[in-house]
Design an enzyme around this catalytic site. Structure first.
Site, PDB file in Angstrom:
ATOM      1  N   GLN A 487       9.136  14.151   8.037  1.00  0.00           N
ATOM      2  CA  GLN A 487       9.647  14.188   6.663  1.00  0.00           C
ATOM      3  C   GLN A 487       8.988  13.090   5.851  1.00  0.00           C
ATOM      4  O   GLN A 487       9.083  11.911   6.196  1.00  0.00           O
ATOM      5  CB  GLN A 487      11.171  13.995   6.706  1.00  0.00           C
ATOM      6  CG  GLN A 487      11.884  14.341   5.416  1.00  0.00           C
ATOM      7  CD  GLN A 487      13.386  14.417   5.617  1.00  0.00           C
ATOM      8  OE1 GLN A 487      13.961  15.474   5.778  1.00  0.00           O
ATOM      9  NE2 GLN A 487      14.028  13.265   5.624  1.00  0.00           N
ATOM     10  N   GLU A 605      20.267  17.697   6.888  1.00  0.00           N
ATOM     11  CA  GLU A 605      20.004  16.507   7.687  1.00  0.00           C
ATOM     12  C   GLU A 605      21.291  15.730   7.931  1.00  0.00           C
ATOM     13  O   GLU A 605      21.600  15.334   9.066  1.00  0.00           O
ATOM     14  CB  GLU A 605      18.981  15.624   6.979  1.00  0.00           C
ATOM     15  CG  GLU A 605      18.690  14.318   7.692  1.00  0.00           C
ATOM     16  CD  GLU A 605      17.795  13.390   6.891  1.00  0.00           C
ATOM     17  OE1 GLU A 605      17.356  12.392   7.455  1.00  0.00           O
ATOM     18  OE2 GLU A 605      17.549  13.677   5.702  1.00  0.00           O
TER      19      GLU A 605
END
Length: 738
Positions: A487, A605
């Site tokens: 990410q 997440e």
């Protein structure tokens, strides 16, 4: 603002009935004028209304004139009466009758006592140490002075637990009239209920009044009811504090707009919600096995009762000077919270008891019955049997990251079991119940469900916003483990303020050119692809003009520099992007509208992170306890194990409640931030406590415990710091002003 104990419609209706009754017949405005009478045991007028609606016998068998409901329903009322601070003898009475109902033998004495309670008789549960029973022919002689007991002055009947003479570890139970002894009133901490001690001077009790009580079931009733009332007190304290700081102004602005106040209020909500979850988990354990009941009762006591005290105290401090005076009702709630926490017994003892229980059992959090959905179980089981016969997939020594490929994961991906909740062909479209069955089948074979880590955060975004080509290109390889993601969100100048990112994406022929720097990118040095946010319109407002790109990490212009952490490992990285070309087909969603996609990814997440405990776990303490010999140090370890277990059980219960809420079609909104904060605090507290009992072993990294602690910042910061989550809770859940 606060979540109630009730989950289904029937429970909610019951809660509304209890709340309405309290508002009509026991408004808090009338309570201060009744304090002297309440202390003396005078029952307020609300008791008549309670009896008229049957809320005092909700839990008793129908054959005895009760409502035939369960402990869950009784706790729904306890929570609402805690919120309303209903005075008098309701809680002491249902504690006594609830324990009496756990008698295995329906003797004439038990039947008569239950009928008396159904008819409106008040009661008290006398279980504080001080009384002793001595066998005497066909009966017992009771002597001594009990410890402080809620509701004893004014009670008609008592359920009494005494020690056995010569064997203080053994206890026996009796049912008796309070007039058989002497009731000595005490100055109660809780001003809204009487408190007293029972003195018995050689009182003889016939054997017929001896109760064969299921001790685990009885202790569960007491723990669940006290925890539910504590949860109700905490809920009132949160709502009261938030209402006050939202309207009170200082320095020309609402007090609730100051970040320190917002964080305190948000933490109050987190504690209140964990109290609700722990109390609910205890109540739902009524039909469970004795080991499960022991775990749930102790965890509710360790979690909910201190939370009631802490949240009530925080409410007083947010109210300021008025909260510390009798000009406000807050002190009455605080005093009740302190009282019920004390009545439960010493907190260290409960922590040690929970630690002992956790050595031999773990709490079950099943959403469905083990025999439900047999056809699905058979189909999934056949696939998993095939998988178990394959060689284990190789794994990198990378903490939470996986090796690429592997025959097991490929077989699971082919069957749609890596992410069964996804639609076909990526998953099997499994709902919550189906996913629970799948998890059960993995557990039965001792197989760990696969994870794609960052892929679990990315793929829901692609499913919602990606093109068909993007899904075809990335979903399958990601689920098979052939592609590992990182990410590329955080930046040195932005950090938690993700919308302030400065990485730029400039339009070029066929795509975009990326320039900028990213940081804290876990395993970017090993990842195949990265999810990258970049600003495509520098003139747009902060949360606009951002786009969402998929970047090949082998592209020209990407330089990765690992960052060594306190542990000595280098899992994090800086990523420098210098004229990195990204084709148009690797832009997800419309240009300049990447913030919505970012929020979706971060929600996935935080939800994933919020359910997983990796640092300072109860399992680590359990291993330590198993190798610790007898003595004071073992008790210290057991107390740490108990507190760690209680925290993790509260998180699991909170997660299960959130799942049930989603199953009911209700929106949990930003409440995943509550779960994330709860998770981070659990790991922080668990890790710190583990270090306190390691002794000399903490000076080495040989057993992994010190390294486990040194890796703690990863979970405190990853997915958004505690402080950022508290901002979200304060503003999006509690509605405090920005």
């Amino acid at each position: 603002m606060t979540v109630s104990f009730a989950l289904d419609e029937d429970q909610k209706n019951l809660g509304e009935t209890a709340a309405g009754l309290a508002a009509r017949h026991a408004p808090i405005t009338q309570t201060p004028a009744m304090l002297d009478g309440l202390a003396a045991g005078t029952n307020p007028a609300v008791w008549t209304a309670i009896c008229d609606t049957g809320l005092h016998t909700l839990h008793l068998p129908e054959a005895d004139g009760g409502g035939g409901a369960g402990l869950l329903e009784l706790c729904v009322v306890a929570e609402q009466f805690g919120r309303a601070l209903v005075p008098g003898s309701w809680l002491p009475t249902v504690l006594a009758s609830g324990v009496l109902a756990q008698a295995a033998e329906r003797s004439p004495a038990v039947v008569a006592a239950l009928a008396a309670f159904a008819g409106g008789c008040t009661g008290a549960l006398v279980d504080a140490p001080g009384l002793t029973a001595t066998p005497d022919g066909d009966g017992w002689i009771l002597s001594g002075l009990s410890g402080p007991t809620l509701g004893l002055p004014g009670a008609h009947r008592a359920v009494v637990r005494t020690a056995v003479a010569g064997d203080p570890e053994c206890a026996v139970w009796f049912e008796m009239s309070c007039s058989d002894g002497t009731v000595e009133a005490a100055d109660g901490t809780d001003l809204t209920r009487s408190v007293g001690r029972l003195r018995l001077d050689g009182h003889r009790v016939p054997r017929a009044q001896l109760l064969d009580v299921d001790v685990d079931a009885a202790e569960l009733v007491v723990a669940a009811l006290l925890a539910a009332e504590a949860a109700g007190i905490a809920a009132w304290a949160v709502d009261t504090a938030v209402a006050y700081v939202s309207s009170r102004e200082q320095f020309g602005r609402p007090v609730g707009s100051f970040q320190a106040v917002q964080h305190k209020a948000a933490l109050m909500l987190v504690r209140a919600e964990t109290a609700v979850a722990a109390a609910w988990d205890a109540a739902r354990a009524q039909s469970a096995s004795a080991p499960q009941q022991r775990l749930a009762a102790a965890a509710a006591t360790v979690t909910a009762l201190p939370a009631g005290v802490e949240v009530a105290l925080d409410c007083i401090t947010l109210l300021g000077g008025i909260g510390f005076t009798w000009e406000h009702d807050a002190h009455l709630y605080w005093r009740r919270a302190v009282s019920i926490a004390a009545i439960s017994g010493p907190a260290p003892d409960w922590a040690a008891r929970l630690g002992e229980a956790a050595l031999v059992a773990t709490r079950e959090y099943r959403l469905v019955d083990p025999e439900e959905l047999p056809e699905l179980r058979a189909r999934i089981g056949a696939v998993l049997d095939d998988v178990a016969a394959l060689p284990p997939d190789a794994a990198h020594d990378l903490g939470w990251n996986l090796a690429r490929g592997g025959e097991r994961q490929r077989r699971l991906a082919e069957a749609g079991l890596v992410a069964p909740q996804y639609p076909q062909p990526w998953g099997i479209g499994a709902g919550v119940s189906e996913r629970t069955v799948i998890a059960d089948e993995f557990a039965r074979r001792d197989l760990a469900p696969p994870t794609t880590v960052v892929g679990e955060w990315l793929l829901p975004t692609l499913l919602a916003h990606g093109t068909t080509d993007q899904l075809e290109r990335f979903a399958g390889p990601t689920l098979r483990g052939d592609v590992v993601w990182c990410q590329l969100f955080s930046e040195p100048g932005a950090g938690s303020d993700l919308a302030a990112l400065s990485t730029r994406a400039t339009r070029v022929d066929g795509g975009w050119s990326l320039h900028g720097q990213k940081v804290w990118s876990s395993y970017a040095h090993l990842a195949d692809w990265g999810v990258c946010l970049a600003r495509t319109d520098t003139e747009a407002p902060q949360h606009r003009g951002i786009s969402y790109f998929l970047v090949d990490m082998r592209s020209a212009g990407i330089e990765i520099r690992p960052l060594r952490q306190a542990t000595g490992d280098a899992e994090f990285n800086e990523a420098f992007l210098d004229d990195v070309f990204v084709p148009d087909d690797q832009l997800v969603g419309p240009v300049n509208e990447g913030w919505e996609l970012t929020v979706a990814t971060l929600s996935s997440e935080r939800l994933a992170i919020g359910t997983r405990v990796t640092r300072g776990t109860a399992e680590r303490v359990r291993v330590l306890a198993a190798t610790t010999g007898p003595g004071d140090h073992r008790r210290d370890v057991l107390q740490v194990l108990g507190r760690s277990t209680a925290r993790e059980m509260a998180l699991s219960a909170l997660n299960l409640r959130n799942v049930l809420t989603r199953v009911a079609g209700l929106d949990t909104g930003a409440r995943h931030s509550i779960q994330k904060v709860c998770n981070a605090l659990i790991q922080r507290e668990g890790s710190l406590e583990l270090m306190t009992v390691l002794g000399h072993a903490g000076a080495t990294t040989e057993d992994g415990n010190a390294l486990d602690h040194l890796g703690l910042p990863a979970v405190l910061i990853g997915g958004g710091t505690i402080e950022i989550q508290l901002n979200m809770i304060a503003q999006r859940v509690l509605g405090l002003p920005r």
